[in-house]
Write a protein that holds these residues in place. Structure first.
Motif, PDB file in Angstrom:
ATOM      1  N   SER A 144       0.849  -1.350   0.234  1.00  0.00           N
ATOM      2  CA  SER A 144       0.043   0.106  -0.052  1.00  0.00           C
ATOM      3  C   SER A 144       1.032   1.355   0.071  1.00  0.00           C
ATOM      4  N   GLY A 145       2.227   1.218   0.743  1.00  0.00           N
ATOM      5  CA  GLY A 145       2.793   2.236   0.639  1.00  0.00           C
ATOM      6  C   GLY A 145       3.551   2.650  -0.966  1.00  0.00           C
ATOM      7  N   LYS A 146       3.815   1.460  -1.494  1.00  0.00           N
ATOM      8  CA  LYS A 146       3.988   1.730  -3.045  1.00  0.00           C
ATOM      9  C   LYS A 146       3.103   2.225  -3.783  1.00  0.00           C
ATOM     10  N   LEU A 147       1.822   1.619  -3.648  1.00  0.00           N
ATOM     11  CA  LEU A 147       0.812   2.117  -4.331  1.00  0.00           C
ATOM     12  C   LEU A 147       0.373   3.692  -4.032  1.00  0.00           C
ATOM     13  N   CYS A 148       0.415   4.022  -2.752  1.00  0.00           N
ATOM     14  CA  CYS A 148       0.239   5.336  -2.579  1.00  0.00           C
ATOM     15  C   CYS A 148       1.042   6.555  -2.968  1.00  0.00           C
ATOM     16  N   ARG A 149       2.331   6.028  -3.174  1.00  0.00           N
ATOM     17  CA  ARG A 149       3.490   6.901  -3.616  1.00  0.00           C
ATOM     18  C   ARG A 149       2.985   7.243  -4.992  1.00  0.00           C
ATOM     19  N   VAL A 150       2.949   5.907  -5.890  1.00  0.00           N
ATOM     20  CA  VAL A 150       2.732   6.090  -7.181  1.00  0.00           C
ATOM     21  C   VAL A 150       1.322   6.846  -7.522  1.00  0.00           C
ATOM     22  N   ALA A 151       0.390   6.625  -6.746  1.00  0.00           N
ATOM     23  CA  ALA A 151      -0.995   7.297  -7.101  1.00  0.00           C
ATOM     24  C   ALA A 151      -0.789   8.819  -6.455  1.00  0.00           C
ATOM     25  N   ARG A 152      -0.071   9.261  -5.609  1.00  0.00           N
ATOM     26  CA  ARG A 152       0.161  10.701  -5.340  1.00  0.00           C
ATOM     27  C   ARG A 152       1.050  11.326  -6.633  1.00  0.00           C
ATOM     28  N   GLU A 153       1.992  10.652  -7.058  1.00  0.00           N
ATOM     29  CA  GLU A 153       2.853  11.249  -8.172  1.00  0.00           C
ATOM     30  C   GLU A 153       1.983  11.283  -9.554  1.00  0.00           C
TER      31      GLU A 153
END
Length: 292
Positions: free
Chosen positions: A129-138
Motif C-alpha cells: 500500500s505504501g508503494k501504491l500510495c506513492r505512485v498514486a500521489r505522483e
C-alpha cells in the motif's frame, strides 16, 4: 511510459492479494476463526478491487479520440466508486457472519497460526500500500489511490484480528472473535464511504480544491499587466487531468501574436504547477463602457 508504471504497481497489488487470500483461507479453515475468515473475504474484495484498478489505469491511459475528446480519465473515478461499493458488500458479509458467531461462539484452534498469518498479511499490505500510495500521489491516480486504501484498511484490520486472537488466548473469551470482526467491518464501512464520496465528486465535475484555485489565481496575477482582468474561472478534474477554463479581457490594441504569447506563458506555468493540466482560455475585448 507513465501508464506502464501504473500498470506494474497495479499488477503487484493483484499478486499480493492472491497470495494473502490463499494464506488467510488456509489459516481460517485450520483455526475456525470468523475474524480470520472475514479477513479472507476482505482480501477477496481487495483482489477484485485490484483487478478493477489494473484495467482502469490501462484504459484511462488511452489518448483522447473523436468520441472522447476529453480523454478516458473518468474511468478511474468510476472504478473508485466500484471499489467503494465492493468494500460495503464485504463489510456486510463480515457483519452477518459475525452475528451468527456471537450467538454460538466457537473455540479457536491453532490460534498461533492465525496470529502469524495476520501479522504477516499486515506487513505485506503495509509495504504494497505504501508503494501504491506513492505512485498514486505522483501520478494523481484515483484508481491506484482507491486500491491503496483497500490495502491500507487491510493492514489495520489484519493487525486488529491478530490482537483479538491474542486476547482470546489470554482471556479465554471466544466471543471476542466475532466482536473484533464487527469492529473490522465498521472501520471498513467508514473508509468505503469516504472513497465513494471522493469519486462521486469528480464524476459530478466538482471544482478543484481551494488551494489549487488559489495557485491558479497566483499564476494569473503574474500577468496582470498583460490583460485587464480574468473572469468566469471554471475548474474540474477527469481522472488525473485537471481542466482549467477562464476568460481574459484584453485591450483592443493588443495584437493576436502578443496575446497568444501571454496565453502560452500561462499554460506553461500552470502545466509546471499542476502535472496533468488542460487549459482553455477565451479572449474578450475590452470596451470603454465596461469601466463606467
Amino acid at each position: 511510459m507513465v501508464w506502464d508504471r501504473k500498470v506494474r504497481i497495479a499488477l503487484l497489488s493483484v499478486a499480493s492479494n492472491t497470495i494473502l487470500i490463499i494464506l488467510k483461507v488456509t489459516a481460517g479453515m485450520l483455526s475456525g476463526s470468523v475474524s480470520i475468515i472475514s479477513e479472507a473475504i476482505h482480501s477477496g474484495m481487495d483482489l477484485v478491487a485490484s483487478c478493477i484498478a489494473f484495467f482502469s489505469v490501462r484504459h484511462s491511459a488511452k489518448p483522447a479520440d473523436k468520441e472522447h475528446p476529453y480523454g478516458h480519465g473518468k474511468i478511474e473515478n468510476i472504478s473508485g466508486i466500484a471499489e467503494g461499493l465492493l468494500i460495503f458488500v464485504a463489510a456486510g458479509m463480515i457483519i452477518l457472519e459475525a452475528i451468527k458467531k456471537i450467538h454460538t461462539p466457537m473455540e479457536i484452534e491453532q490460534a498461533y497460526v492465525g496470529i502469524a498469518v495476520m501479522v504477516g498479511a499486515g506487513i505485506v499490505n503495509l509495504l504494497v500500500s505504501g508503494k501504491l500510495c506513492r505512485v498514486a500521489r505522483e501520478e494523481d491516480s484515483m484508481a491506484l489511490e482507491a486500491d491503496a486504501l483497500h490495502l491500507r484498511t487491510d493492514v489495520y484490520t489484519s493487525l486488529g484480528v491478530a490482537v483479538g486472537l491474542v486476547l482470546m488466548k489470554v482471556t479465554g473469551l471466544f466471543i471476542l472473535d466475532p466482536i473484533v470482526a464487527i469492529l473490522v467491518a465498521l472501520f471498513i464501512l467508514k473508509k468505503a464511504w469516504s472513497l465513494c464520496k471522493s469519486a462521486c465528486d469528480y464524476l459530478l465535475d466538482t471544482k478543484l480544491t481551494d488551494p489549487e484555485e488559489a495557485e491558479i489565481d497566483k499564476i494569473l496575477g503574474k500577468y496582470h499587466d498583460k490583460f485587464r482582468d480574468y473572469h468566469k474561472l471554471k475548474t474540474r478534474k477527469s481522472g488525473n487531468m485537471k481542466h482549467i477554463d477562464f476568460h481574459i479581457t484584453v485591450d483592443p490594441h493588443v495584437t493576436v501574436a502578443e496575446i497568444h504569447e501571454v496565453i502560452g506563458c500561462l499554460k506553461k506555468d500552470m502545466a509546471e504547477e499542476f502535472k496533468y493540466t488542460r487549459v482553455n482560455v477565451h479572449v474578450d475585448p475590452y470596451r470603454e463602457e465596461q469601466s463606467e
